[in-house]
Design an enzyme around this catalytic site. Structure first.
Site, PDB file in Angstrom:
ATOM      1  N   HIS A  19       0.929  -1.067  -0.384  1.00  0.00           N
ATOM      2  CA  HIS A  19      -0.044   0.110  -0.150  1.00  0.00           C
ATOM      3  C   HIS A  19       0.705   1.578   0.087  1.00  0.00           C
ATOM      4  O   HIS A  19       2.069   1.388  -0.167  1.00  0.00           O
ATOM      5  CB  HIS A  19      -0.724   0.048   1.272  1.00  0.00           C
ATOM      6  CG  HIS A  19      -0.199  -0.182   2.442  1.00  0.00           C
ATOM      7  ND1 HIS A  19       0.617   1.154   2.774  1.00  0.00           N
ATOM      8  CD2 HIS A  19      -0.522  -0.903   3.915  1.00  0.00           C
ATOM      9  CE1 HIS A  19       0.477   0.301   4.494  1.00  0.00           C
ATOM     10  NE2 HIS A  19       0.329  -0.276   4.773  1.00  0.00           N
ATOM     11  N   HIS A  22       4.060   1.178   2.255  1.00  0.00           N
ATOM     12  CA  HIS A  22       5.257   0.937   1.691  1.00  0.00           C
ATOM     13  C   HIS A  22       6.144   1.665   0.527  1.00  0.00           C
ATOM     14  O   HIS A  22       7.201   1.968   0.891  1.00  0.00           O
ATOM     15  CB  HIS A  22       4.980  -0.902   0.982  1.00  0.00           C
ATOM     16  CG  HIS A  22       4.347  -1.176   2.587  1.00  0.00           C
ATOM     17  ND1 HIS A  22       2.473  -2.197   2.018  1.00  0.00           N
ATOM     18  CD2 HIS A  22       4.460  -2.057   3.278  1.00  0.00           C
ATOM     19  CE1 HIS A  22       2.918  -2.946   3.129  1.00  0.00           C
ATOM     20  NE2 HIS A  22       3.435  -2.024   4.229  1.00  0.00           N
ATOM     21  N   CYS A 127       2.247 -10.884  20.660  1.00  0.00           N
ATOM     22  CA  CYS A 127       1.326 -10.674  19.957  1.00  0.00           C
ATOM     23  C   CYS A 127       1.534 -11.086  18.093  1.00  0.00           C
ATOM     24  O   CYS A 127       2.527 -10.468  17.719  1.00  0.00           O
ATOM     25  CB  CYS A 127       1.264  -8.674  19.980  1.00  0.00           C
ATOM     26  SG  CYS A 127       0.242  -8.320  18.221  1.00  0.00           S
ATOM     27  N   CYS A 130       2.385  -8.281  15.416  1.00  0.00           N
ATOM     28  CA  CYS A 130       4.312  -7.528  16.013  1.00  0.00           C
ATOM     29  C   CYS A 130       4.714  -8.335  15.811  1.00  0.00           C
ATOM     30  O   CYS A 130       6.006  -8.237  15.458  1.00  0.00           O
ATOM     31  CB  CYS A 130       4.143  -6.840  17.230  1.00  0.00           C
ATOM     32  SG  CYS A 130       2.919  -5.919  17.863  1.00  0.00           S
ATOM     33  N   CYS A 144      -2.598  -4.649  22.531  1.00  0.00           N
ATOM     34  CA  CYS A 144      -1.399  -5.565  22.000  1.00  0.00           C
ATOM     35  C   CYS A 144      -2.007  -3.312  21.684  1.00  0.00           C
ATOM     36  O   CYS A 144      -2.726  -3.268  21.248  1.00  0.00           O
ATOM     37  CB  CYS A 144      -1.230  -6.146  21.005  1.00  0.00           C
ATOM     38  SG  CYS A 144      -0.177  -4.901  20.115  1.00  0.00           S
ATOM     39  N   HIS A 147      -1.871  -3.566  17.419  1.00  0.00           N
ATOM     40  CA  HIS A 147      -2.961  -4.162  16.930  1.00  0.00           C
ATOM     41  C   HIS A 147      -4.293  -4.199  17.684  1.00  0.00           C
ATOM     42  O   HIS A 147      -5.654  -5.055  16.733  1.00  0.00           O
ATOM     43  CB  HIS A 147      -2.276  -5.498  16.319  1.00  0.00           C
ATOM     44  CG  HIS A 147      -1.441  -5.400  15.407  1.00  0.00           C
ATOM     45  ND1 HIS A 147       0.030  -4.764  16.316  1.00  0.00           N
ATOM     46  CD2 HIS A 147      -0.917  -5.496  14.159  1.00  0.00           C
ATOM     47  CE1 HIS A 147       0.703  -5.359  15.021  1.00  0.00           C
ATOM     48  NE2 HIS A 147      -0.217  -5.368  13.785  1.00  0.00           N
ATOM     49  N   LYS A 296      -5.004   4.747  11.135  1.00  0.00           N
ATOM     50  CA  LYS A 296      -3.685   3.763  10.029  1.00  0.00           C
ATOM     51  C   LYS A 296      -4.548   2.680   9.154  1.00  0.00           C
ATOM     52  O   LYS A 296      -5.572   2.556   9.392  1.00  0.00           O
ATOM     53  CB  LYS A 296      -3.477   2.582  11.520  1.00  0.00           C
ATOM     54  CG  LYS A 296      -1.945   2.498  12.084  1.00  0.00           C
ATOM     55  CD  LYS A 296      -1.028   1.770  12.792  1.00  0.00           C
ATOM     56  CE  LYS A 296      -0.397   1.173  11.945  1.00  0.00           C
ATOM     57  NZ  LYS A 296       0.130  -0.195  12.889  1.00  0.00           N
ATOM     58  N   LYS A 299      -6.572  -3.300   6.116  1.00  0.00           N
ATOM     59  CA  LYS A 299      -8.130  -4.248   5.749  1.00  0.00           C
ATOM     60  C   LYS A 299      -9.230  -3.985   6.281  1.00  0.00           C
ATOM     61  O   LYS A 299     -10.451  -3.948   5.313  1.00  0.00           O
ATOM     62  CB  LYS A 299      -7.123  -5.432   5.600  1.00  0.00           C
ATOM     63  CG  LYS A 299      -7.141  -5.838   3.994  1.00  0.00           C
ATOM     64  CD  LYS A 299      -6.909  -7.395   3.361  1.00  0.00           C
ATOM     65  CE  LYS A 299      -5.726  -7.978   3.291  1.00  0.00           C
ATOM     66  NZ  LYS A 299      -5.948  -9.448   3.338  1.00  0.00           N
TER      67      LYS A 299
HETATM   68  N1  MSP Z   1       9.377  -7.058   8.198  1.00  0.00           N
HETATM   69  C1  MSP Z   1       8.680  -5.784   9.192  1.00  0.00           C
HETATM   70  C2  MSP Z   1      10.186  -5.305   8.973  1.00  0.00           C
HETATM   71  C3  MSP Z   1      11.392  -5.640   8.688  1.00  0.00           C
HETATM   72  S1  MSP Z   1      12.829  -4.739   8.579  1.00  0.00           S
HETATM   73  C4  MSP Z   1      14.437  -6.240   8.506  1.00  0.00           C
HETATM   74  C5  MSP Z   1       7.768  -5.301   8.703  1.00  0.00           C
HETATM   75  N2  MSP Z   1       7.054  -5.200   8.186  1.00  0.00           N
HETATM   76  S2  MSP Z   1       5.959  -4.262   7.128  1.00  0.00           S
HETATM   77  O1  MSP Z   1       5.308  -5.069   6.208  1.00  0.00           O
HETATM   78  O2  MSP Z   1       5.185  -4.415   8.420  1.00  0.00           O
HETATM   79  O3  MSP Z   1       6.523  -2.821   7.038  1.00  0.00           O
HETATM   80  C6  MSP Z   1       6.186  -2.327   7.683  1.00  0.00           C
HETATM   81  C7  MSP Z   1       7.106  -0.621   7.295  1.00  0.00           C
HETATM   82  O4  MSP Z   1       6.380  -0.378   5.960  1.00  0.00           O
HETATM   83  C8  MSP Z   1       7.498   0.292   7.802  1.00  0.00           C
HETATM   84  O5  MSP Z   1       8.205   0.789   8.662  1.00  0.00           O
HETATM   85  C9  MSP Z   1       7.481   1.373   6.942  1.00  0.00           C
HETATM   86  O6  MSP Z   1       8.506   1.453   6.421  1.00  0.00           O
HETATM   87  C10 MSP Z   1       6.766   0.956   5.494  1.00  0.00           C
HETATM   88  N3  MSP Z   1       4.869   0.904   6.001  1.00  0.00           N
HETATM   89  C11 MSP Z   1       4.071   0.616   6.178  1.00  0.00           C
HETATM   90  N4  MSP Z   1       2.671   1.612   6.920  1.00  0.00           N
HETATM   91  C12 MSP Z   1       3.248   2.653   6.666  1.00  0.00           C
HETATM   92  C13 MSP Z   1       2.173   4.027   6.600  1.00  0.00           C
HETATM   93  N5  MSP Z   1       0.522   3.647   7.190  1.00  0.00           N
HETATM   94  N6  MSP Z   1       2.894   4.352   6.151  1.00  0.00           N
HETATM   95  C14 MSP Z   1       4.134   4.788   6.533  1.00  0.00           C
HETATM   96  N7  MSP Z   1       4.976   3.926   6.518  1.00  0.00           N
HETATM   97  C15 MSP Z   1       4.203   2.405   6.485  1.00  0.00           C
HETATM   98  O7  MSP Z   1       7.483  -4.932   9.358  1.00  0.00           O
END
Ligand code: MSP
Length: 634
Positions: A19, A22, A127, A130, A144, A147, A296, A299
């Site tokens: 999304h 990312h 959790c 997390c 949590c 979540h 936040k 889904k």
């Molecule tokens: N897999 C772990 C990270 C491991 S790194 C060694 C993880 N993955 S995640 O898919 O949840 O991705 C988290 C990251 O996605 C956040 O730290 C950020 O970079 C990005 N984001 C996810 N949602 C976001 C927002 N709503 N806003 C900004 N960035 C966000 O955690």
């Protein structure tokens, strides 16, 4: 020695599709990588997917497939998305890659050999969202905090990493390197956390409960905790321990994450590195969250914004520009499509797009489609050059401090100065008199040269548009337009053939998606109260014909209708959003004729019409044959 730069994104979980959150992190990393490449740095940009652990195993089970198959599918979505967003990563790592599995096992063995891993019993709240244990005091009302779900209570024998051993070292390291974690608010958050004694980190999961992970090297019965596995991607991606890339890039490692994963990156990772005898990374750069509809993205809330939807609708560079311009690095930002469209129209279509098209039109017209000579500069020309120099210096300093939105503001300040230069120099007036030829040439040259500088400044953010501007200036792609050359006013070669192109950023329109009423609200309500026929008799329903209709001033909802029903009346009805006055004349409607008169927005309404809800608003009650006006309805 050559300057070197290594930038990473988090590796994303493969339990859900990408999304804009990312996309944002990955685009920021891309902007930084492009800027450093343009500035002559040897650059390595790493991204990828995080594929082990409970979270993925659960998602796969729900999707009725194996974890590997599920991971393959979602990982491919991420990998396929990045080229669409012009992401220039040098490597895409998957934690299911063989070389990663080997590296995790090798590092774990090293940490074990250092005496930093022991076997113990764990009880606590876990959790799955997390992928970590929580202390009771960290839970909010037993849930949590991230979540909002109750964690599971788990009791297991597991391997532990002696994180506590490195607590003092980490505090000192952070204090000795004040920008190790930046911006400062996040450094303070980590330091606050380190004020309490650190607990050791549980780094294994028994295969009896979860076997979707990397088998630990010293006990076949256990797999590695997903964070101990995932963080190591940052060195696997460089070919640790022997790869040349590792030697070259690791000392310059810049991690980019959002605040959600501060603790694993700010605490677990540096202590793991220390124990494994690897230097700490250089900076941890932490940004805020994109918030959609005040919460936040998730889904279940149905507020997930898909990057490709926006890119396809409005264009890639507009999308990249908006994300980078709107968010102050480190703080949260609200996403709104309406705000996005406003920015495209004002900053891109108006300010930049118009500047390019006006300049090119004048250059084609007054200089026969070639870059003219510049002659001795006037004071105004010098001011323009100085403004360019200031913008370049400001953008460079913003990149050092990661203030990417400010880099764009500084660039737009220069764009506005250039637009003002056109207004003040009035090239169209100079063109009226051949005696002004050299002055006209200088003005056009300066405008074209400003476009070249602007193209370089925007190129990390909007590579496609930068390229299009350079092509219009007759500059062949990649032809010496490094960041350095933005500092050298006058590099645009006179005599270059110009090529005017279509508008860079056509204006766009925001069309609010019509909110469909939730049809559940219109499920036939149970009848509340029975009445006698005499009660119904009291309601005098009549056929009425509308003979005049107009809007009620200052009201968006109300129409004033003149109706005929044996007598003439005025009624006020809340149907302005559903019917145009002119379409109502002559229509026959149903009116409650004996309702006491009331005033609506200062207009007396003598009766009430009947209407019903549809999926798209109101519909007037109507007849399938033509009824006699004024007759009573029974
Ligand atoms: N897999 C772990 C990270 C491991 S790194 C060694 C993880 N993955 S995640 O898919 O949840 O991705 C988290 C990251 O996605 C956040 O730290 C950020 O970079 C990005 N984001 C996810 N949602 C976001 C927002 N709503 N806003 C900004 N960035 C966000 O955690």
């Amino acid at each position: 020695m050559e300057n070197t730069y290594f930038i990473t994104t988090p590796i994303y979980y493969v339990n859900a599709s990408p999304h804009i959150g990312h996309a944002y992190t990955t685009i920021v990393a891309d902007v930084l990588a492009r800027y450093h490449r343009l500035s002559g740095y040897k650059t390595f940009f790493l991204t990828g997917t995080d594929e082990h652990g409970d979270k993925i195993a659960e998602a796969a089970e729900k999707a009725n497939t194996t974890p590997k198959d599920y991971a393959d599918r979602i990982s491919a979505q991420f990998r396929g998305l990045w080229p669409e967003l012009a992401i220039t990563n040098d490597y895409f790592i998957r934690t299911t890659d063989l070389n990663h599995i080997e590296t995790v096992r090798a590092i774990m063995q090293k940490v074990y050999n250092a005496g930093d891993i022991y076997f113990g019993k764990y009880e606590g709240y876990y959790c799955v969202g997390c992928e970590r244990f929580y202390m009771e005091k960290e839970l909010v009302n037993g849930l949590c905090p991230d979540h909002q779900v109750a964690p599971e209570y788990r009791e297991e024998s597991n391997y532990f990493f002696k994180m506590s051993k490195y607590q003092d070292w980490l505090i000192k390291h952070i204090k000795d390197h004040p920008d190790f974690i930046r911006p400062e608010r996040y450094k303070n958050e980590v330091l606050a956390f380190l004020r309490e004694p650190l607990e050791d980190l549980c780094i294994s999961r028994p295969k009896s409960r979860l076997n979707w992970g990397i088998t630990i090297p010293f006990d076949e019965e256990y797999v590695t905790y997903v964070w101990f596995d995932a963080l190591i991607n940052y060195v696997t991606g460089l070919g640790y321990p022997d790869g040349a890339n590792f030697r070259m890039f690791w000392p310059h490692a810049e991690h980019l994450i959002a605040k959600d994963i501060l603790k694993p990156h700010g605490i677990y990772w540096p202590t793991m590195l220390k124990s494994a005898g690897i230097e700490p990374y250089r900076h941890l750069n932490v940004h805020g969250y994109w918030i959609v509809d005040q919460s936040k993205m998730s889904k279940s809330l149905g507020n997930v914004i898909k990057p490709l939807d926006l890119k396809d609708k409005y264009g890639l560079d507009s999308f990249r520009y908006f994300l980078l311009r709107e968010m102050v690095f480190g703080l949260d930002s609200s996403f709104s499509e309406e705000g996005f469209v406003q920015r495209i129209n004002s900053d891109l279509a108006n300010d930049l797009g118009n500047l390019v098209s006006r300049t090119m039109t004048m250059a084609m017209k007054y200089c026969a489609g070639k870059v003219p000579e510049a002659h001795t500069p006037s004071d105004e020309d010098r001011l323009l050059m100085e403004a360019a120099g200031r913008a370049v210096a400001e953008v460079e300093s913003c990149f050092q401090g990661l203030a990417l939105h400010k880099a764009l503001i500084a660039t737009w300040d220069f764009i506005n100065v250039t637009n003002k230069y056109i207004v003040e120099q009035e090239p169209w007036r100079l063109a009226q008199d051949a005696a002004n030829k050299t002055r006209l040439e200088s003005v056009i040259y300066n405008l074209l040269e400003s476009l070249r500088v602007i193209a370089i400044l925007i190129s990390p953010f909007m590579p496609g548009s930068a390229q299009k501007i350079l092509e219009q200036l007759g500059i062949i792609s990649g032809d010496g337009q490094g960041f350095d050359s933005a500092r050298r006013w006058g590099e645009l070669a006179p005599g270059n053939n110009l090529k005017k192109a279509d508008a860079l950023f056509p204006r766009v329109k925001y069309e609010k998606e019509k909110e469909k009423p939730d049809m559940k609200d219109y499920v036939i309500q149970p009848v509340k109260q029975l009445i006698d026929y005499e009660d119904f008799e009291k309601v005098d329903l009549r056929v009425a014909k509308i003979i005049a209709a107009e809007a009620v001033p200052k009201s968006s909802k109300l129409l004033k209708l003149k109706i005929e029903m044996g007598e003439e009346r005025t009624i006020v009805a809340g149907i302005a959003k559903d019917y145009k006055p002119e379409d109502l004349i002559g229509r026959k409607i149903v009116v409650v004729a004996n309702l006491k008169p009331t005033k609506l927005m200062g207009v007396e309404s003598h009766g009430m019409l009947l209407a019903s809800e549809t999926e798209d608003g109101l519909t007037l009650l109507s007849f399938d044959k033509d009824p006699i006006t004024g007759t009573r309805i029974k």
